[in-house]
Write a protein that holds these residues in place. Structure first.
Motif, PDB file in Angstrom:
ATOM      1  N   LYS A 145       0.286  28.057  19.311  1.00  0.00           N
ATOM      2  CA  LYS A 145      -0.439  27.425  18.426  1.00  0.00           C
ATOM      3  C   LYS A 145      -1.408  28.775  17.924  1.00  0.00           C
ATOM      4  O   LYS A 145      -1.781  28.860  16.773  1.00  0.00           O
ATOM      5  CB  LYS A 145      -1.187  26.164  18.504  1.00  0.00           C
ATOM      6  CG  LYS A 145      -0.051  24.962  18.593  1.00  0.00           C
ATOM      7  CD  LYS A 145      -0.756  23.828  18.604  1.00  0.00           C
ATOM      8  CE  LYS A 145       0.125  22.558  18.634  1.00  0.00           C
ATOM      9  NZ  LYS A 145      -0.677  21.126  18.717  1.00  0.00           N
ATOM     10  N   GLY A 148       0.276  31.342  16.737  1.00  0.00           N
ATOM     11  CA  GLY A 148       0.607  31.188  15.107  1.00  0.00           C
ATOM     12  C   GLY A 148      -0.535  31.225  14.213  1.00  0.00           C
ATOM     13  O   GLY A 148      -0.363  31.690  12.854  1.00  0.00           O
ATOM     14  N   ARG A 149      -1.749  30.713  14.235  1.00  0.00           N
ATOM     15  CA  ARG A 149      -2.747  30.605  13.468  1.00  0.00           C
ATOM     16  C   ARG A 149      -3.381  32.060  13.278  1.00  0.00           C
ATOM     17  O   ARG A 149      -3.636  32.572  12.418  1.00  0.00           O
ATOM     18  CB  ARG A 149      -4.066  29.766  14.310  1.00  0.00           C
ATOM     19  CG  ARG A 149      -3.683  28.456  14.156  1.00  0.00           C
ATOM     20  CD  ARG A 149      -4.992  27.547  14.631  1.00  0.00           C
ATOM     21  NE  ARG A 149      -5.475  27.664  15.812  1.00  0.00           N
ATOM     22  CZ  ARG A 149      -5.153  27.119  16.859  1.00  0.00           C
ATOM     23  NH1 ARG A 149      -4.336  26.145  16.926  1.00  0.00           N
ATOM     24  NH2 ARG A 149      -5.818  27.418  18.048  1.00  0.00           N
ATOM     25  N   LYS A 152      -0.964  33.678  11.018  1.00  0.00           N
ATOM     26  CA  LYS A 152      -0.967  33.369   9.911  1.00  0.00           C
ATOM     27  C   LYS A 152      -2.434  33.805   9.241  1.00  0.00           C
ATOM     28  O   LYS A 152      -2.371  34.351   8.039  1.00  0.00           O
ATOM     29  CB  LYS A 152      -1.198  31.772   9.768  1.00  0.00           C
ATOM     30  CG  LYS A 152      -1.283  31.163   8.337  1.00  0.00           C
ATOM     31  CD  LYS A 152      -1.413  29.709   8.564  1.00  0.00           C
ATOM     32  CE  LYS A 152      -1.541  29.039   7.360  1.00  0.00           C
ATOM     33  NZ  LYS A 152      -1.822  27.373   7.175  1.00  0.00           N
ATOM     34  N   ALA A 155      -1.809  37.465   8.214  1.00  0.00           N
ATOM     35  CA  ALA A 155      -0.815  37.571   7.093  1.00  0.00           C
ATOM     36  C   ALA A 155      -1.689  37.443   5.866  1.00  0.00           C
ATOM     37  O   ALA A 155      -1.448  37.956   4.766  1.00  0.00           O
ATOM     38  CB  ALA A 155       0.363  36.719   7.121  1.00  0.00           C
ATOM     39  N   GLN A 156      -2.441  36.296   5.859  1.00  0.00           N
ATOM     40  CA  GLN A 156      -3.305  36.085   4.805  1.00  0.00           C
ATOM     41  C   GLN A 156      -4.299  37.073   4.440  1.00  0.00           C
ATOM     42  O   GLN A 156      -4.671  37.533   3.459  1.00  0.00           O
ATOM     43  CB  GLN A 156      -4.226  34.756   5.287  1.00  0.00           C
ATOM     44  CG  GLN A 156      -3.420  33.421   5.038  1.00  0.00           C
ATOM     45  CD  GLN A 156      -4.311  32.189   5.316  1.00  0.00           C
ATOM     46  OE1 GLN A 156      -5.311  32.321   6.075  1.00  0.00           O
ATOM     47  NE2 GLN A 156      -3.696  30.875   5.126  1.00  0.00           N
TER      48      GLN A 156
END
Length: 179
Positions: A145, A148-149, A152, A155-156
């Motif tokens: 997790k 994954g965060r 993310k 990517a942002q």
């Protein structure tokens, strides 16, 4: 009035006399409004039945063998008989699988009859092992997790940087058109 208290471990219903539970044998005769009922409760208590009945044959079809049967506590045998009686094969198979797992932690000679202290020590070791496996799985999930965060967020951030770069390029292009 029916006044009673079910006592399945004793196999009888104790009558009440003026709201007080009593074991006096003549209460029903003394008080005609009190009805005494006797309940018959079938229990698989090892001290009452011993292991005289042995392993039910159908359990062997479900995966139980004599070695497992002899190695598990009386409570597990009672549960397996109940699952057999009620047709709950899945629960019986799960219970047998758990008993086999625990058996791997029990330090007893092969073919030995169940012994409380040895079994309980094996259960504690099995629970500790399961706890360690659960904690490891939880740590793995937490790390996934977190990764994954982080992916993310990266990517942002990259998308935001790309958008800013495109806006700057568009501004420069507009400024170049006006000159």
């Amino acid at each position: 009035t029916i006044c009673s208290l079910l006592q399945p471990t004793l196999g009888f219903v104790a009558p009440r006399h003026n709201g007080i539970i009593t074991n006096h044998p003549n209460v029903a005769a003394q008080n005609p409004t009190t009805i005494t009922m006797v309940a018959s409760v079938e229990e698989d208590k090892p001290e009452q039945l011993g292991d005289k009945r042995g392993m039910p044959e159908q359990l062997s079809d479900w995966g139980c063998d004599k070695a497992l049967w002899d190695a598990v506590p009386h409570g597990a045998k009672r549960d397996l008989r109940r699952y057999l009686r009620t047709g709950k094969e899945d629960l019986a198979r799960n219970r047998m699988a758990t008993m086999r797992e625990i058996g791997t932690f029990v330090k007893a000679e092969p073919g030995a009859i169940w012994e409380g202290k040895t079994w309980h020590k094996g259960v504690m070791e099995w629970e500790a092992d399961n706890l360690a496996a659960i904690e490891a799985e939880n740590a793995r999930i937490k790390a996934e997790k977190k990764a994954g965060r982080a992916a993310k967020a990266k990517a942002q951030k990259e998308a935001k940087a790309q958008k800013l770069a495109e806006e700057e390029a568009a501004k420069e292009e507009e400024a170049g058109d006006f000159q």
